[in-house]
Design an enzyme around this catalytic site. Structure first.
Site, mmCIF file in Angstrom:
data_model
loop_
_atom_site.group_PDB
_atom_site.id
_atom_site.type_symbol
_atom_site.label_atom_id
_atom_site.label_comp_id
_atom_site.label_asym_id
_atom_site.label_seq_id
_atom_site.Cartn_x
_atom_site.Cartn_y
_atom_site.Cartn_z
ATOM 1 N N LYS A 1 0.819 -1.237 0.000
ATOM 2 C CA LYS A 1 0.000 0.000 0.000
ATOM 3 C C LYS A 1 0.839 1.267 0.000
ATOM 4 O O LYS A 1 0.420 2.294 -0.514
ATOM 5 C CB LYS A 1 -0.984 0.004 1.160
ATOM 6 C CG LYS A 1 -0.329 0.001 2.524
ATOM 7 C CD LYS A 1 -0.841 -1.117 3.355
ATOM 8 C CE LYS A 1 0.119 -1.422 4.480
ATOM 9 N NZ LYS A 1 -0.144 -2.654 5.168
ATOM 10 N N GLU B 1 3.631 -4.854 15.223
ATOM 11 C CA GLU B 1 5.066 -4.939 14.965
ATOM 12 C C GLU B 1 5.842 -4.335 16.123
ATOM 13 O O GLU B 1 5.302 -3.595 16.943
ATOM 14 C CB GLU B 1 5.382 -4.216 13.668
ATOM 15 C CG GLU B 1 4.771 -4.945 12.481
ATOM 16 C CD GLU B 1 5.096 -4.296 11.162
ATOM 17 O OE1 GLU B 1 6.121 -3.595 11.103
ATOM 18 O OE2 GLU B 1 4.327 -4.502 10.229
ATOM 19 N N ASP C 1 -1.126 3.736 8.379
ATOM 20 C CA ASP C 1 -1.491 2.609 7.511
ATOM 21 C C ASP C 1 -2.946 2.758 7.033
ATOM 22 O O ASP C 1 -3.233 2.646 5.835
ATOM 23 C CB ASP C 1 -1.295 1.304 8.313
ATOM 24 C CG ASP C 1 -1.754 0.078 7.575
ATOM 25 O OD1 ASP C 1 -1.007 -0.401 6.715
ATOM 26 O OD2 ASP C 1 -2.885 -0.394 7.845
ATOM 27 N N LYS D 1 -4.611 3.464 3.149
ATOM 28 C CA LYS D 1 -5.675 2.614 2.600
ATOM 29 C C LYS D 1 -6.903 3.445 2.209
ATOM 30 O O LYS D 1 -7.478 3.238 1.143
ATOM 31 C CB LYS D 1 -6.043 1.520 3.616
ATOM 32 C CG LYS D 1 -4.907 0.494 3.793
ATOM 33 C CD LYS D 1 -5.169 -0.413 4.980
ATOM 34 C CE LYS D 1 -4.087 -1.466 5.129
ATOM 35 N NZ LYS D 1 -4.181 -2.171 6.422
ATOM 36 N N GLY E 1 -2.680 -10.987 7.337
ATOM 37 C CA GLY E 1 -2.380 -12.416 7.454
ATOM 38 C C GLY E 1 -1.960 -12.988 6.121
ATOM 39 O O GLY E 1 -2.348 -12.495 5.056
#
Ligand code: HSE
Length: 408
Positions: A100, A185, A196, A200, A297
């Site tokens: 992304k 993370e 993030d 998106k 995932g």
């Protein structure tokens, strides 16, 4: 037989190899031909792994192989993914990605190069992992004028907020637990600061409204300052705090925002818990639609990438159209949007009404006798900020999603 290559054998890249292998026959039936992986590019060695024999460290093996028509880019980051992608498209190979950052930063240019070379740059996996939300915008809701896109687009923050809500944890504790379980993370800034989700919603908004929404123009607030008292207040007024990424068409234009928001139980997004993602899309004919699934995932994300690979193989020599033009989408200032606000206040309801006008849902928590919580009426954010900034009794505040953000 179609030949593909995979660049980056990490979590998603390995998933792509696994999906193409375990569903080989089904995929061949749907595609009309088999898809074979000829190369896996990675800096590392994988002794004893199924990809050992097709592993290469040399990008030019892929670039110069005329039989490879589709390349999967699951390297992440901008370097060297951008250069590699550009060279592949110029060489007449389609590229499918989950990256992304790259799509949000260089997507317009890469799609243009793809069009000029009659190939595709596809990025279903870049938003919402396994949820086929980009195909919904590009292929399903094509009869619609899209009015709004609102989603829970980040699994890490949704997991943290869910565990703060359900287990009464503080942000720090919930983050540590998410890191232990592999849902966050070691350096979680991109997730917890909302960056993030911002990338998106920039990508989804560009597809929904047809012009390029630069992610840097979207006001973005993460969840690092949400505390367990905020969560307790939300519960008390029948809401949940969710990190929403949202954009909406108004008469005057489009606005976009990433923010922790209090949403009511009548909003189906309150039921999206843990690492799951969901996106609501509102069209002018269809009304509100909703899409739910694993936003991250290995296999879910790989499934989205492989779906794109299949589309490329099914459309050789043809660019699949979308409505993502290079033209810039100006955004309305998020400050002009009117909505109710939830306020934590160290004063009386009467004092609060002197500042904000009529308030409702006044609540108090036994652990915090020094303050109250309440909802304001509909106020433009700019006005609200001025009022709140001028009253030292305002401790904290949240946007409330009533009559907004995919609620009818
Ligand atoms: N860190 C991302 C998330 C991964 O938590 O949703 C998928 O983009």
């Amino acid at each position: 037989m179609a030949y593909a290559a995979v660049m980056g054998y990490g979590t998603v890249g390995a998933g792509v190899v696994q999906v193409l292998t375990m569903n080989r026959e089904i995929i061949a039936r749907r595609t009309g031909e088999e898809i074979d992986i000829r190369y896996v590019l990675d800096l590392r060695e994988f002794p004893g792994s199924p990809v050992e024999k097709i592993l290469t460290h040399d990008f030019s093996d892929i670039l110069n192989d005329p039989e490879v028509s589709v390349v999967v880019e699951t390297m992440g980051g901008l370097k060297p993914a951008y250069e590699f992608t550009k060279q592949l498209l110029l060489a007449g190979k389609s590229v499918c990605t989950s990256n992304k950052e790259l799509v949000a930063e260089h997507g317009v240019e890469l799609m243009k190069i793809a069009r000029e070379n009659n190939v595709n740059y596809l990025f279903e996996a870049s938003c919402g992992g396994g949820i086929p939300i980009i195909r919904v915008l590009n292929s399903s809701l094509t009869a619609e004028r899209i009015e709004e896109v609102t989603g829970i687009l980040n699994g890490t923050t949704n997991y943290i907020l869910t565990s703060m809500t359900e287990q009464g944890k503080d942000f720090g504790q919930a983050l540590a637990e998410a890191q232990e379980k592999g849902y966050a993370e070691l350096h979680p800034e991109a997730d917890v600061e909302g960056w993030d989700a911002c990338r998106k919603i920039a990508i989804l908004s560009s597809l929904a409204y047809g012009k390029h929404v630069p992610y840097g123009m979207i006001r973005t607030e993460g969840i690092t300052s949400v505390d367990k008292t905020d969560i307790a207040y939300a519960e008390k007024i029948g809401c949940r705090i969710k990190l929403l990424a949202t954009s909406r068409r108004e008469k005057e234009g489009i606005w976009a925002l990433v923010t922790p928001m209090m949403i009511g139980k009548e909003n189906p997004l309150t039921a999206v818990d843990g690492v799951m993602n969901a996106v609501m899309v509102k069209g002018n004919a269809v009304g509100t639609t909703m899409y739910y699934g694993s936003g991250a995932g290995s296999l879910p994300t790989a499934s989205a990438v492989v779906g794109d690979v299949i589309d490329c193989v099914k459309h050789p020599g043809k660019t699949i159209r979308n409505d993502y033009s290079g033209e810039l989408q100006e955004l309305l200032p998020a400050d002009e949007i009117a909505r109710p606000f939830f306020v934590r206040y160290t004063g009386t309801p009467e004092e609060a009404e002197k500042t904000f006008g009529k308030i409702s849902d006044v609540v108090a928590l036994p652990d915090h006798p020094e303050e109250i919580g309440f909802l304001t009426g509909m106020i433009a954010e700019k006005t609200f900020r001025e009022l709140a900034g001028g009253d030292p009794r305002v401790k904290r505040w949240f946007r409330r999603g009533k009559n907004e953000e995919a609620e009818e």
